[in-house]
Scaffold this motif. Structure first.
Motif, PDB file in Angstrom:
ATOM      1  N   TRP A  69       0.839  -1.201   0.000  1.00  0.00           N
ATOM      2  CA  TRP A  69       0.000   0.000   0.000  1.00  0.00           C
ATOM      3  C   TRP A  69       0.872   1.247   0.000  1.00  0.00           C
ATOM      4  O   TRP A  69       1.917   1.300   0.658  1.00  0.00           O
TER       5      TRP A  69
ATOM      6  N   ALA B  75      -1.205   8.098   0.295  1.00  0.00           N
ATOM      7  CA  ALA B  75      -1.515   9.191  -0.624  1.00  0.00           C
ATOM      8  C   ALA B  75      -1.101  10.533  -0.038  1.00  0.00           C
ATOM      9  O   ALA B  75      -1.012  10.702   1.185  1.00  0.00           O
TER      10      ALA B  75
ATOM     11  N   LEU C 245      -6.180  11.528  -2.879  1.00  0.00           N
ATOM     12  CA  LEU C 245      -7.463  10.887  -3.119  1.00  0.00           C
ATOM     13  C   LEU C 245      -8.576  11.780  -2.573  1.00  0.00           C
ATOM     14  O   LEU C 245      -8.419  12.409  -1.517  1.00  0.00           O
TER      15      LEU C 245
ATOM     16  N   SER D 235      -3.362   3.811  -1.581  1.00  0.00           N
ATOM     17  CA  SER D 235      -3.716   3.156  -2.840  1.00  0.00           C
ATOM     18  C   SER D 235      -2.821   1.945  -3.042  1.00  0.00           C
ATOM     19  O   SER D 235      -1.673   1.915  -2.593  1.00  0.00           O
TER      20      SER D 235
ATOM     21  N   ASN E   9      -1.219   0.185  -6.102  1.00  0.00           N
ATOM     22  CA  ASN E   9      -0.983   0.379  -7.526  1.00  0.00           C
ATOM     23  C   ASN E   9      -0.685  -0.953  -8.201  1.00  0.00           C
ATOM     24  O   ASN E   9      -0.042  -1.832  -7.642  1.00  0.00           O
TER      25      ASN E   9
ATOM     26  N   ARG F 197      -9.000   0.241  -8.944  1.00  0.00           N
ATOM     27  CA  ARG F 197      -7.802   0.220  -8.110  1.00  0.00           C
ATOM     28  C   ARG F 197      -8.184   0.189  -6.629  1.00  0.00           C
ATOM     29  O   ARG F 197      -9.063   0.923  -6.187  1.00  0.00           O
TER      30      ARG F 197
ATOM     31  N   ARG G 120      -8.389   1.041  -2.859  1.00  0.00           N
ATOM     32  CA  ARG G 120      -8.156   2.230  -2.035  1.00  0.00           C
ATOM     33  C   ARG G 120      -8.483   1.884  -0.585  1.00  0.00           C
ATOM     34  O   ARG G 120      -9.353   1.054  -0.310  1.00  0.00           O
TER      35      ARG G 120
ATOM     36  N   ARG H 177     -12.976   0.275  -4.064  1.00  0.00           N
ATOM     37  CA  ARG H 177     -12.386   0.375  -5.393  1.00  0.00           C
ATOM     38  C   ARG H 177     -13.015   1.569  -6.088  1.00  0.00           C
ATOM     39  O   ARG H 177     -14.238   1.619  -6.275  1.00  0.00           O
TER      40      ARG H 177
ATOM     41  N   GLY I  21     -10.190   7.225  -7.415  1.00  0.00           N
ATOM     42  CA  GLY I  21      -9.463   8.186  -6.595  1.00  0.00           C
ATOM     43  C   GLY I  21     -10.071   9.566  -6.576  1.00  0.00           C
ATOM     44  O   GLY I  21      -9.842  10.327  -5.641  1.00  0.00           O
TER      45      GLY I  21
END
Length: 251
Positions: free
Chosen positions: A123, A126, A152, A167, A169, A177, A179, A202, A205
């Protein structure tokens, strides 16, 4: 404020347009202005400018005190923190049009320990929310290229924006994606661990209105963390018959 400026500018443009139109259509009549009128206008202008300057110089805006953080509460039964204190089990989007059930919780000694445990499993924390960060994120989104650690859009629990956002990636589409948004609460255990609530979801963002909660991802994260932590599961259900969610105690 911006709407007020736009309305004021529109009124100014309309006033100038009407004045120019009247000047073009009106008959030119020579006018003379007496010295008395000029003196009165000048005196009135000086008085008004002086009064405005005096008001600006002596103006003191009453500052609203910062809201006091909620008093710290010691938890006897962490699994019943929400129901025992009549707290929401839902988080909301910025507009309040969508809500999602919280689906994970943590008991941790400090924020750094929580962030480190999540980073170990891929993870990425952000960037904190700001206008600059969101503008940069919007430009990345328009270019269909999300930067690592991009800000985000926040979600809200108990009228508070999330304290931490992360997030995961990968090669999946941005809208799918993973979150993770987390809220620090006022609840602590007798050994000093703080109770955090979270939502595993998901979304892309930015547009949280079209995101979705992902309880399976939350359960998978709980299973991964059991290697370095002790994990318990909330067994209590609310009146809305929402399913229990994992409550993870980090060592």
């Amino acid at each position: 404020v911006l709407a007020g400026w736009l309305l004021g500018g529109l009124c100014l443009v309309c006033g100038i347009a009407v004045t120019e139109w009247r000047l073009e259509t009106a008959t030119s009549i020579p006018r003379t202005t007496s010295h008395i009128r000029i003196a009165l206008a000048a005196a009135l202008s000086v008085v008004l400018i002086g009064y405005a300057g005096l008001r600006v110089g002596t103006y003191t805006k009453a500052l609203n005190p910062r809201p006091m953080p909620p008093a710290q509460v010691t938890l006897a039964t962490p699994a019943k923190a929400l129901s025992a204190n009549d707290l929401p089990r839902q988080v909301e989007t910025l507009t309040g049009e969508r809500s999602y059930p919280v689906n994970i919780a943590f008991l941790v000694a400090d924020t750094d320990a929580l962030g480190a445990a999540l980073r170990d499993h891929g993870w990425i924390i952000a960037e904190p929310i700001s206008l600059k960060a969101l503008a940069r994120r919007l430009l990345d989104d328009l270019g269909n290229q999300e930067s690592l650690g991009s800000a985000l859009t926040p979600l809200f629990w108990n009228n508070r924006a999330n304290d931490l956002a992360l997030s995961m990636n990968g090669l999946m589409a941005a809208k799918d994606r993973p979150r993770l948004r987390l809220w620090s609460t006022q609840f602590v255990t007798t050994d000093g661990k703080r109770f955090w609530l979270g939502l595993a979801s998901r979304d892309d963002g930015l547009d949280t209105e079209h995101g979705r909660s992902d309880s399976d991802m939350a359960a998978g994260l709980a299973d991964l963390l059991t290697a370095k932590a002790t994990a318990t599961w909330q067994s209590e259900e609310t009146a809305e018959k929402q399913p229990p969610f994992p409550l993870i105690t980090l060592n």
